[in-house]
Scaffold this active site. Structure first.
Site, PDB file in Angstrom:
ATOM      1  CB  ILE A  50      -0.958   0.023   1.213  1.00  0.00           C
ATOM      2  CG1 ILE A  50      -0.180  -0.137   2.525  1.00  0.00           C
ATOM      3  CG2 ILE A  50      -2.024  -1.046   1.072  1.00  0.00           C
ATOM      4  CD1 ILE A  50      -1.039  -0.015   3.769  1.00  0.00           C
ATOM      5  CD  GLU A  52       9.084   1.033  -2.698  1.00  0.00           C
ATOM      6  OE1 GLU A  52      10.241   0.601  -2.710  1.00  0.00           O
ATOM      7  OE2 GLU A  52       8.249   0.770  -3.568  1.00  0.00           O
ATOM      8  N   GLY A  53       8.313   4.272   0.842  1.00  0.00           N
ATOM      9  CA  GLY A  53       8.966   5.540   1.148  1.00  0.00           C
ATOM     10  C   GLY A  53      10.425   5.338   1.460  1.00  0.00           C
ATOM     11  N   GLY A  54      11.021   6.358   2.070  1.00  0.00           N
ATOM     12  CA  GLY A  54      12.443   6.308   2.359  1.00  0.00           C
ATOM     13  C   GLY A  54      12.828   5.223   3.338  1.00  0.00           C
ATOM     14  CG  PHE A  55      11.876   5.214   7.274  1.00  0.00           C
ATOM     15  CD1 PHE A  55      12.966   5.100   8.115  1.00  0.00           C
ATOM     16  CD2 PHE A  55      11.234   6.429   7.190  1.00  0.00           C
ATOM     17  CE1 PHE A  55      13.407   6.181   8.856  1.00  0.00           C
ATOM     18  CE2 PHE A  55      11.668   7.517   7.929  1.00  0.00           C
ATOM     19  CZ  PHE A  55      12.755   7.390   8.765  1.00  0.00           C
ATOM     20  CE  LYS A  72       7.121   2.869   7.635  1.00  0.00           C
ATOM     21  NZ  LYS A  72       6.881   3.434   6.284  1.00  0.00           N
ATOM     22  CG  ASP A 171      10.533  12.757   4.114  1.00  0.00           C
ATOM     23  OD1 ASP A 171      10.428  13.769   3.392  1.00  0.00           O
ATOM     24  OD2 ASP A 171      10.476  11.600   3.661  1.00  0.00           O
TER      25      ASP A 171
END
Length: 367
Positions: A50, A52-55, A72, A171
């Site tokens: 669902i 996706e990001g920097g982590f 996550k 962020d």
């Protein structure tokens, strides 16, 4: 919270030999077995992804009790992350930070070199899914925009001024503002930078954040303070009111930055023209213009002139009069090639200090 009971649940690597402690609640915090998360997400199937990001990537999961969670999968190199016990201790500590406008952290999982963080599932995804969808913006009322703006402001005031030590998010952007079933905003990914080793210096450190939201002093020099988050919130507020992206790469270079467009409208005394046309006339002009002015105040180039987030809340709720407030030109990262990529960030006595190495491989582009 008894962390020793949590920590003892892990096997050395596979996650298949997990003791019964994983099934026990530790207050509001749980340590999940890998098999439980694997089952909940259908083996982390792509259809369950669902976000996706920097982590890392996020998957929707359903636990055995029927409740939904967001899992996550952290995409951080193991040698740059805290050890198993420290990782669990930090996650447990973050789970104790409660606020109506912060995503609730449910627990974590360690499976060998892999790390997972489990949150409450947010039914309405993120603010970005509304702002960046023409059809959804049609039903994005002024009342909803106002409530979301206030909620995020209150969450940041809490993190930056009330929590000890202060937590700088680094962020703030639309995709990190999640929305529950009632469209209550929840700031996500707060405090995850604490998962890095304090003295891990052999990996290159880079400015963390997203173009358009990055405070210029942080983007160019790596100088990080609480006012860096204030700047990012200012851009987000402009985005919520205008419906425009923080950076629009589809237009001419001189028109790409939202803060520049807002400043030009302010100088021409035409801020009302920046309000999202999708609202038509269904918004209070005075309040909308006030919100845009607050956004510009937060985004001023001189970080000392940017207000504290607690003051921002008062401005948004009309507790503080903006009639005679002077606004100076906003800070802009006009040349994206100037963003510093090898930097040990400085901090303002926050939990992001200690010569932190960066888990982000680069500054995020676009939205």
């Amino acid at each position: 919270m008894n962390l020793s009971a949590c920590i003892s649940c892990f096997s050395s690597s596979s996650g298949t030999d997990v003791s019964r402690h994983a099934e026990q609640d530790q207050g509001n915090f749980r340590v999940f077995s890998y098999n439980e998360l694997k089952s909940a997400t259908t083996d982390f199937h792509h259809s369950k992804k669902i976000g996706e990001g920097g982590f890392g990537s996020v998957y929707k999961g359903r636990l055995r009790d029927g409740s939904f969670v967001a899992v996550k999968v952290l995409s951080i190199e193991l040698d740059s992350m805290r050890g198993e016990r420290e990782f669990i201790a930090e996650i447990a500590s973050l789970s104790d930070i409660k606020h109506e406008n912060l995503v609730t952290l449910r627990g974590c999982c360690v499976d060998g070199a892999k790390r997972y963080v489990v949150y409450d599932y947010m039914e309405n995804n993120s603010l970005a899914h509304i702002l960046h969808d023409q059809k959804k913006r049609l039903s994005f009322s002024w009342e909803a925009r106002r409530d979301i703006s206030l909620g995020v402001a209150r969450a940041l005031s809490f993190l930056l001024e009330e929590v000890e030590p202060h937590i700088i998010h680094r962020d703030i952007k639309a995709s990190n503002i999640l929305l529950d079933k009632n469209f209550t905003p929840k700031v996500s990914d707060f405090g995850l930078s604490k998962l890095l080793r304090d003295n891990h210096t052999h990996v290159s450190t880079r400015v963390a954040g997203t173009l358009g939201y990055l405070a210029p002093e942080y983007a160019i020099s790596g100088h990080l303070t609480r006012k860096s988050d204030v700047y990012s919130f200012g851009v987000l507020l402009l985005e919520i009111v205008s419906g425009r992206p923080a950076v629009d790469f589809r237009v001419d270079y001189k028109d790409q930055l939202l803060v520049q467009k807002a400043w030009e409208a302010y100088e021409a005394k035409e801020l009302v023209n920046l309000v999202d046309p999708k609202l038509e006339t269904n918004f209070p002009v005075e309040e909308a213009v006030r919100f845009l002015k607050v956004g510009l105040l937060c985004a001023q180039e001189n970080l000392r002139l940017r207000p504290l987030m607690s003051a921002v809340v008062k401005m948004l709720t009309s507790e503080t009069d903006l009639q005679d407030v002077q606004i100076s030109e906003p800070g802009k990262v006009s040349d994206f090639m100037n963003i510093r990529t090898q930097q040990t960030p400085l901090s303002e006595g926050s939990s992001t200090s200690s010569g932190m190495s960066n888990m982000w491989s680069s500054v995020n582009l676009g939205r």
